[in-house]
Design a protein around this motif. Structure first.
Motif, PDB file in Angstrom:
ATOM      1  N   ASP A  77      -7.561   1.943  -5.695  1.00  0.00           N
ATOM      2  CA  ASP A  77      -7.427   3.361  -5.331  1.00  0.00           C
ATOM      3  C   ASP A  77      -8.484   3.775  -4.310  1.00  0.00           C
ATOM      4  OD1 ASP A  77      -6.502   3.671  -8.628  1.00  0.00           O
ATOM      5  OD2 ASP A  77      -5.199   4.341  -7.001  1.00  0.00           O
ATOM      6  N   PHE A  78      -7.989   4.339  -3.205  1.00  0.00           N
ATOM      7  CA  PHE A  78      -8.850   4.685  -2.083  1.00  0.00           C
ATOM      8  C   PHE A  78      -8.527   6.080  -1.585  1.00  0.00           C
ATOM      9  CE2 PHE A  78     -10.607   0.488  -1.486  1.00  0.00           C
ATOM     10  CZ  PHE A  78      -9.660  -0.313  -2.111  1.00  0.00           C
ATOM     11  N   THR A  79      -9.552   6.720  -1.008  1.00  0.00           N
ATOM     12  CA  THR A  79      -9.402   8.080  -0.510  1.00  0.00           C
ATOM     13  C   THR A  79     -10.048   8.214   0.858  1.00  0.00           C
ATOM     14  OG1 THR A  79      -9.446   8.990  -2.760  1.00  0.00           O
ATOM     15  CG2 THR A  79      -9.921  10.512  -0.964  1.00  0.00           C
ATOM     16  N   LEU A  80      -9.329   8.889   1.758  1.00  0.00           N
ATOM     17  CA  LEU A  80      -9.896   9.325   3.035  1.00  0.00           C
ATOM     18  C   LEU A  80     -10.070  10.834   2.944  1.00  0.00           C
ATOM     19  CD1 LEU A  80     -10.672   8.819   6.063  1.00  0.00           C
ATOM     20  CD2 LEU A  80      -8.291   9.376   6.603  1.00  0.00           C
ATOM     21  N   THR A  81     -11.279  11.303   3.199  1.00  0.00           N
ATOM     22  CA  THR A  81     -11.563  12.731   3.152  1.00  0.00           C
ATOM     23  C   THR A  81     -11.996  13.220   4.524  1.00  0.00           C
ATOM     24  OG1 THR A  81     -12.251  12.578   0.834  1.00  0.00           O
ATOM     25  CG2 THR A  81     -12.955  14.527   2.049  1.00  0.00           C
ATOM     26  N   ILE A  82     -11.423  14.330   4.939  1.00  0.00           N
ATOM     27  CA  ILE A  82     -11.867  15.015   6.157  1.00  0.00           C
ATOM     28  C   ILE A  82     -12.448  16.342   5.671  1.00  0.00           C
ATOM     29  CG2 ILE A  82     -11.269  15.774   8.481  1.00  0.00           C
ATOM     30  CD1 ILE A  82      -8.687  14.080   8.196  1.00  0.00           C
ATOM     31  N   SER A  83     -13.745  16.528   5.834  1.00  0.00           N
ATOM     32  CA  SER A  83     -14.437  17.618   5.130  1.00  0.00           C
ATOM     33  C   SER A  83     -14.021  18.995   5.624  1.00  0.00           C
ATOM     34  CB  SER A  83     -15.943  17.440   5.262  1.00  0.00           C
ATOM     35  OG  SER A  83     -16.314  17.434   6.630  1.00  0.00           O
ATOM     36  N   ALA A 141      -9.300  17.937   3.709  1.00  0.00           N
ATOM     37  CA  ALA A 141      -8.125  17.092   3.534  1.00  0.00           C
ATOM     38  C   ALA A 141      -8.493  15.878   2.697  1.00  0.00           C
ATOM     39  CB  ALA A 141      -7.586  16.635   4.885  1.00  0.00           C
ATOM     40  N   THR A 142      -7.626  15.566   1.734  1.00  0.00           N
ATOM     41  CA  THR A 142      -7.818  14.386   0.892  1.00  0.00           C
ATOM     42  C   THR A 142      -6.541  13.563   0.924  1.00  0.00           C
ATOM     43  OG1 THR A 142      -9.328  15.617  -0.537  1.00  0.00           O
ATOM     44  CG2 THR A 142      -8.413  13.551  -1.400  1.00  0.00           C
ATOM     45  N   LEU A 143      -6.640  12.351   1.463  1.00  0.00           N
ATOM     46  CA  LEU A 143      -5.492  11.451   1.605  1.00  0.00           C
ATOM     47  C   LEU A 143      -5.739  10.248   0.703  1.00  0.00           C
ATOM     48  CD1 LEU A 143      -5.804  13.102   4.365  1.00  0.00           C
ATOM     49  CD2 LEU A 143      -4.479  11.228   5.387  1.00  0.00           C
ATOM     50  N   SER A 144      -4.679   9.785   0.057  1.00  0.00           N
ATOM     51  CA  SER A 144      -4.805   8.696  -0.899  1.00  0.00           C
ATOM     52  C   SER A 144      -4.040   7.456  -0.467  1.00  0.00           C
ATOM     53  CB  SER A 144      -4.301   9.143  -2.270  1.00  0.00           C
ATOM     54  OG  SER A 144      -5.108  10.157  -2.799  1.00  0.00           O
ATOM     55  N   CYS A 145      -4.536   6.314  -0.888  1.00  0.00           N
ATOM     56  CA  CYS A 145      -3.906   5.021  -0.637  1.00  0.00           C
ATOM     57  C   CYS A 145      -4.087   4.183  -1.894  1.00  0.00           C
ATOM     58  CB  CYS A 145      -4.563   4.348   0.567  1.00  0.00           C
ATOM     59  SG  CYS A 145      -3.931   2.705   0.968  1.00  0.00           S
ATOM     60  N   ARG A 146      -2.977   3.709  -2.438  1.00  0.00           N
ATOM     61  CA  ARG A 146      -3.023   2.897  -3.655  1.00  0.00           C
ATOM     62  C   ARG A 146      -2.452   1.524  -3.363  1.00  0.00           C
ATOM     63  NH1 ARG A 146      -1.496   5.439  -9.312  1.00  0.00           N
ATOM     64  NH2 ARG A 146      -3.646   6.087  -9.023  1.00  0.00           N
ATOM     65  N   ALA A 147      -3.168   0.480  -3.754  1.00  0.00           N
ATOM     66  CA  ALA A 147      -2.732  -0.898  -3.536  1.00  0.00           C
ATOM     67  C   ALA A 147      -2.033  -1.449  -4.768  1.00  0.00           C
ATOM     68  CB  ALA A 147      -3.932  -1.775  -3.183  1.00  0.00           C
ATOM     69  N   SER A 148      -1.054  -2.318  -4.546  1.00  0.00           N
ATOM     70  CA  SER A 148      -0.277  -2.895  -5.649  1.00  0.00           C
ATOM     71  C   SER A 148      -1.071  -3.935  -6.432  1.00  0.00           C
ATOM     72  CB  SER A 148       1.015  -3.514  -5.121  1.00  0.00           C
ATOM     73  OG  SER A 148       0.725  -4.551  -4.185  1.00  0.00           O
ATOM     74  N   CYS A 154      -1.975  -9.269   6.064  1.00  0.00           N
ATOM     75  CA  CYS A 154      -2.571  -7.944   5.989  1.00  0.00           C
ATOM     76  C   CYS A 154      -1.443  -6.924   6.124  1.00  0.00           C
ATOM     77  CB  CYS A 154      -3.648  -7.747   7.032  1.00  0.00           C
ATOM     78  SG  CYS A 154      -3.118  -7.972   8.712  1.00  0.00           S
ATOM     79  N   SER A 155      -1.584  -5.811   5.471  1.00  0.00           N
ATOM     80  CA  SER A 155      -0.483  -4.850   5.389  1.00  0.00           C
ATOM     81  C   SER A 155      -0.985  -3.426   5.554  1.00  0.00           C
ATOM     82  CB  SER A 155       0.266  -5.007   4.068  1.00  0.00           C
ATOM     83  OG  SER A 155      -0.625  -5.010   2.976  1.00  0.00           O
ATOM     84  N   PHE A 156      -0.066  -2.573   5.989  1.00  0.00           N
ATOM     85  CA  PHE A 156      -0.346  -1.160   6.203  1.00  0.00           C
ATOM     86  C   PHE A 156       0.432  -0.311   5.196  1.00  0.00           C
ATOM     87  CE2 PHE A 156      -2.567  -1.174  10.289  1.00  0.00           C
ATOM     88  CZ  PHE A 156      -2.208  -2.404  10.818  1.00  0.00           C
ATOM     89  N   LEU A 160       0.847  -1.192   0.000  1.00  0.00           N
ATOM     90  CA  LEU A 160       0.000   0.000   0.000  1.00  0.00           C
ATOM     91  C   LEU A 160       0.881   1.241   0.000  1.00  0.00           C
ATOM     92  CD1 LEU A 160      -2.681  -1.048   2.660  1.00  0.00           C
ATOM     93  CD2 LEU A 160      -2.808  -1.249   0.170  1.00  0.00           C
ATOM     94  N   THR A 161       0.624   2.126  -0.940  1.00  0.00           N
ATOM     95  CA  THR A 161       1.402   3.361  -1.049  1.00  0.00           C
ATOM     96  C   THR A 161       0.492   4.543  -0.768  1.00  0.00           C
ATOM     97  OG1 THR A 161       2.838   2.342  -2.711  1.00  0.00           O
ATOM     98  CG2 THR A 161       2.865   4.743  -2.551  1.00  0.00           C
ATOM     99  N   GLN A 162       0.837   5.306   0.254  1.00  0.00           N
ATOM    100  CA  GLN A 162       0.036   6.458   0.639  1.00  0.00           C
ATOM    101  C   GLN A 162       0.656   7.747   0.109  1.00  0.00           C
ATOM    102  OE1 GLN A 162      -0.771   4.716   5.042  1.00  0.00           O
ATOM    103  NE2 GLN A 162      -1.823   6.653   4.598  1.00  0.00           N
ATOM    104  N   SER A 163      -0.215   8.667  -0.271  1.00  0.00           N
ATOM    105  CA  SER A 163       0.257   9.971  -0.729  1.00  0.00           C
ATOM    106  C   SER A 163      -0.717  11.058  -0.297  1.00  0.00           C
ATOM    107  CB  SER A 163       0.416   9.978  -2.252  1.00  0.00           C
ATOM    108  OG  SER A 163      -0.817   9.715  -2.888  1.00  0.00           O
TER     109      SER A 163
END
Lengths: 107, 119
Positions: free
Chosen positions: A70-76, A19-26, A96-98, A4-7
């Motif tokens: 592709d996943f997103t965490l949003t804090i409004s 805030a928009t945080l991204s997480c991409r899985a291989s 399981c991985s972080f 998992l790669t976070q950006s």
């Protein structure tokens, strides 16, 4: 192992901003992705599970979206207590991985 | 209220052993898988091991397989750590799992116990 790669690694914002945080899985993880918040000296806290479900007691300003890779965490609208490190985690298969984390800091 | 209280951390020499414990309360312990997740100083989170609710199935990260053993009894979780290495130095968190099938996410966490492997 699924990586998992976070950006971005660090995100500098002001209270009240979005805030928009991204997480991409291989590889595809369906919707089996969770998000955690960790403040200095504290244990992680579950925010979102299975991509879009808020955990018990989590405020509505936190939302999650995405599926596949592709996943997103949003804090409004950021509040002062939201500045912390955020991790994503997949539970699609073992191990399981972080992700490596995104540091959300005050601008 | 779910509570998880870890104990057993400390300083140990390379090659030594340590047993961590986690006392659980506030939920039906036997109904849930339980896990350990660790965090090296200044680093991210790393899943270590998970045990099923009835204790019959265990899973381990490759980094600890063959050296660590996870077990459970009543409302306690145990992590026996042998052949410890410097890279095992970390805060070890006990975590209750959520989700209806393995692998899991972690919905409650203890405050952690520090393990330091150093001569």
């Amino acid at each position: 192992e699924i990586v998992l790669t976070q950006s971005p690694a660090t995100l500098s914002l002001s209270p009240g901003e979005r805030a928009t945080l991204s997480c991409r899985a291989s590889q595809r993880v369906s919707s089996y992705l969770a998000w955690y918040q960790q403040k200095p000296g504290q244990a992680p806290r579950l925010l979102i599970y299975d991509a879009s479900n808020r955990a018990t007691g989590i405020p509505a300003r936190f939302s999650g979206s995405g599926s596949g890779t592709d996943f997103t965490l949003t804090i409004s609208s950021l509040e002062s207590e939201d500045f912390a490190v955020y991790y994503c985690q997949q539970r699609f298969n073992w191990p399981c991985s972080f992700g490596q984390g995104t540091n959300l800091e005050i601008k | 209220e779910v509570q998880l209280l870890e104990s057993g951390g400390g300083l140990v020499q390379p090659g030594g052993s340590l047993r961590l414990s986690c006392a659980a309360s506030g939920f039906n312990f036997g109904a849930y898988a339980m896990s350990w997740v660790r965090q090296a100083p200044g680093k991210g989170l790393e899943w270590v091991s998970t045990i099923s609710g009835d204790g019959s199935i265990t899973y381990y990260a490759d980094s600890v397989k063959g050296r660590f053993t996870l077990s459970r009894d009543n409302s306690k979780l145990y992590l026996q750590m042998n052949s410890l290495r410097a890279e095992d130095t970390a805060v070890y968190y006990c975590a209750k799992t959520g989700g209806n099938a393995a692998p899991y996410y972690f919905d409650y966490w203890g405050q952690g116990t520090l393990v330091t492997v150093s001569s």
